[in-house]
Write an enzyme that holds these catalytic residues in place. Structure first.
Site, PDB file in Angstrom:
ATOM      1  CG  ASN A  64      -1.842   1.175   1.240  1.00 18.99           C
ATOM      2  OD1 ASN A  64      -1.625   2.167   0.552  1.00 18.99           O
ATOM      3  ND2 ASN A  64      -2.911   1.068   2.002  1.00 18.99           N
ATOM      4  CB  VAL A  65       2.099   3.448  -2.726  1.00 21.69           C
ATOM      5  CG1 VAL A  65       2.700   2.344  -3.562  1.00 21.69           C
ATOM      6  CG2 VAL A  65       0.790   3.947  -3.320  1.00 21.69           C
ATOM      7  CB  SER A 145      -4.000  14.060 -14.158  1.00 26.15           C
ATOM      8  OG  SER A 145      -5.204  14.287 -14.859  1.00 26.15           O
ATOM      9  CE1 TYR A 158      -6.730  11.352 -10.386  1.00 24.08           C
ATOM     10  CE2 TYR A 158      -7.011  13.123 -11.959  1.00 24.08           C
ATOM     11  CZ  TYR A 158      -6.510  11.880 -11.645  1.00 24.08           C
ATOM     12  OH  TYR A 158      -5.773  11.171 -12.569  1.00 24.08           O
ATOM     13  CB  SER A 161      -4.052  14.970  -5.135  1.00 23.92           C
ATOM     14  OG  SER A 161      -4.681  14.370  -6.250  1.00 23.92           O
ATOM     15  CE  LYS A 162      -3.066  11.854 -10.393  1.00 28.68           C
ATOM     16  NZ  LYS A 162      -2.047  10.784 -10.390  1.00 28.68           N
TER      17      LYS A 162
END
Ligand SMILES: NC(=O)c1ccc[n+]([C@@H]2O[C@H](COP(=O)([O-])OP(=O)(O)OC[C@H]3O[C@@H](n4cnc5c(N)ncnc54)[C@H](O)[C@@H]3O)[C@@H](O)[C@H]2O)c1
Length: 262
Positions: A64-65, A145, A158, A161-162
């Protein structure tokens, strides 16, 4: 065919399926030994079997990274088998589709932990290995992304975070330049994977459309009028991971079929 990663050791996270799997296959086709990190034992081992058929050494690891403890244990295992690490490809990621007014703190944290904290934890651990072993031209490449460069309705956790991945990439590039380690991010548009199909389902609901109608709408906004194939992202990841890209560092390049985001 010139094999661009002959004898190198490359770690790929999120390697069991989608873009991460395509990257791991591409690295193996170019002679690398690959370490696959993903959540599920069965799927990561099934992917490892497929890649072993290419004649390279494959080490599948259930990791689990988001967990520094699991990452430390995994990196110890990698070091005991391969000693040095040449390439890290951060591909693990999750999406969410919720308006900022609706998203709960736990979901926000989950997205940030998988998409951003994992890049910090793995890059730190792998860079230390590269420095200790005096690796020449080490590479760290992360999948960001197109959503890092534009605000998207119902995609706040999302997108941000990207955007963090792009910023972390710039900082790491500066801090690791003296060791010859290049750090870059790749910002894909729409890539035909299971994650994207799930996104179409969830985001179409937010916008009150059928998933197929939503897919058509998004595809019509891509100048090339199609989704990317995972292999097309893997081709660029290979370039950035190879000796051809030794002087490229700190970039976050968009691959989105003609969308020109800075
Ligand atoms: N598909 C797209 O359109 C698209 C576009 C831009 C960026 N991306 C990014 O590309 C990357 C890969 O996306 P994909 O479409 O292949 O997704 P996917 O869901 O098909 O694959 C993601 C993989 O990451 C693994 N993973 C998730 N959480 C993990 C964790 N905590 N620890 C270890 N592994 C974990 C999953 O098990 C899965 O195998 C992601 O970072 C995603 O954000 C995808």
């Amino acid at each position: 065919m010139e094999r661009k990663l002959e004898g190198k050791t490359c770690i790929v996270t999120g390697a069991a399926r989608g873009i991460g799997k395509a990257v791991a296959v591409k690295y193996a086709e170019h002679g690398a030994n690959v370490v696959l990190m993903d959540l599920n034992k069965e799927t990561v081992e099934a992917t490892a079997k497929e890649i072993e058929a290419l004649g390279v050494t494959v080490l599948p690891l259930v990791v689990n990274v988001t967990s520094s403890k699991e990452i430390d244990a995994a990196l110890q295992e990698v070091e005991s088998q391969f000693t040095k690490i040449d390439v890290l490809a951060n591909c693990a990621g999750i999406s969410t589709s919720r308006l900022i007014l609706d998203i709960e703190e736990e979901e926000w944290d989950r997205v940030f932990n998988v998409n951003l904290k994992s890049v910090y934890l793995l890059s730190k651990g792998v860079a230390k290995n590269m420095i200790k072993n005096e690796v020449k031209n080490g590479k760290i490449v992360s999948i960001s992304s197109q959503a890092s460069k534009i605000g998207e309705l119902g995609n706040g956790a999302y997108c941000t975070s990207k955007a963090g991945v792009n910023s972390l990439t710039q900082v790491l590039a500066l801090e690791l330049a003296e060791y010859g380690i290049a750090v870059n991010a790749v910002c894909p548009g729409f890539v035909d994977t299971e994650m994207l199909r799930e996104v179409f389902q969830k985001r179409s609901a937010i916008e009150g459309k059928a998933p197929e109608e939503y897919e058509e709408l998004l595809t019509s906004q891509v100048p090339m009028r199609r989704l990317a194939k995972p292999k097309e992202i893997a081709d660029f990841m290979l370039f950035l991971s190879s000796e051809n890209a030794n002087y490229i560092t700190g970039t976050s390049m968009t691959i989105a079929g003609g969308k020109t985001l800075i």
